[in-house]
Scaffold this active site. Sequence first.
Site, short mmCIF file in Angstrom:
data_model
loop_
_atom_site.label_atom_id
_atom_site.label_comp_id
_atom_site.label_asym_id
_atom_site.label_seq_id
_atom_site.Cartn_x
_atom_site.Cartn_y
_atom_site.Cartn_z
N ASP A 146 -9.26 0.48 -7.79
CA ASP A 146 -8.40 0.79 -6.46
C ASP A 146 -9.15 2.41 -6.29
O ASP A 146 -8.88 3.24 -7.18
CB ASP A 146 -7.10 0.97 -6.63
N HIS B 132 -8.33 -1.57 -4.05
CA HIS B 132 -7.01 -1.49 -3.44
C HIS B 132 -6.16 -2.73 -2.94
O HIS B 132 -7.06 -3.55 -2.35
CB HIS B 132 -7.10 -0.49 -2.08
N SER C 163 0.70 -1.02 -0.07
CA SER C 163 -0.01 0.01 0.00
C SER C 163 0.81 1.46 -0.15
O SER C 163 1.68 1.32 -1.01
CB SER C 163 -0.93 -0.23 1.25
#
Length: 406
Positions: free
Chosen positions: A352, A380, A257
Amino acid sequence: MPRWILGDKFDTVFPHKGSLKVLWESRWKSACSKSVYPFHDGSIEDFEPIFNHLISKNINDAASDEYTQAFLPTASALEEKAAQALQAGKHEEASNLLCRAAVVYRISRFPYVDITKPSSIKRVAFERQKQAYLKATSLWTQPIREVTVPHTYRTGNDGAHIPIYIRTPAGADQSNPVPIVLIMTGLDGYRSDNSQRTHEILARGWAAVVAEIPGTADCPADPADPASPDRLWDSVLSYLDQRPELNTAKMVVWGLSAGGYYAIRAAHTHRDRLLGAIAHGPGCHYYLDPEWLAKVNDHEYPFEITAAWATKHGYKTVEEFVAGAQKKFSLVETGIVDQPSCRLLLLNGVDDGVVPIEDCLVLFEHGSPKEGRFYKGLPHMGYPNSLPVSYEWLEQVLASPSKTKN
């Protein structure tokens, strides 16, 4: 034609925004029952009463002290049960209970431990999480060890020490040094949130090293300095070079991330030290676009994210962050991605809403050729489809010839 590949979802306000009841019932309860993000190591029997309490009290702001306080009695009770199990010689039971306590603390300090508030209740919860987690992992056959690395390359506002976790497989020693996977953590997931990844890494005969990224948790790198991660990794790699059981000539990084940004950067700045890098759900340029930032709080992330992003990048206000972050931190604007890189795998879901898929696609227009796998219809990180691909790629890369150290 919409500007963003996300399409109509770009302008959508997700129904869980502002409602812990909807978040729990539509998203988190299912994740908790499966012990998947952000409930790794967790048990629904611990969380359901907590969320029922929060919902009954109409507590919807995760940034509030009331939210965090609701979790602490459950975590403490689990720690007490673990102490009793340990006293009775039931080490596995004690470890499991401590892991459960740690993830209760994790959700209590979700989504962000503000680095500018060292006395906050979320910081207290984070400290308790780490204590419970390291107790739990000390009972594993192959434990996780915390190491405080001297930040030998620090300058300016960098701190002096870098805490990292290291877990090595059985048989790793000077006569059998093992490859390394260096995990770069994210905005809300820190060192103590990666048990399953370390299990998978060790099962393949590699060592797992876990480090936090600038502006989060215990990372000492100056969050306001775009070059601070370069010094951070210089110090970490210098330390790893001194560990005879680790083969730093066979090393990859895996950025998760927000950590994906740093994996992309390291793939370029530290290309001579790495066999490869995975940027998993990464931003690099467009996630800092003011138009994107105007809508991102409406998307799939459980809570508002821009305030945490602002602090994480060293800004005092969201307004300053929106106005200046792209020019200062974009890996495209600053030319980082025009340099050569080591092998770089980009992974994400096409849908995402946290960081746009454009941030992966733009990289194919710069620097060295890249590899990528993107999943239509997934949000995501592209879970769960992206995980098997990650490990397959790591297996391939770490079977490659070693890098020659300078």
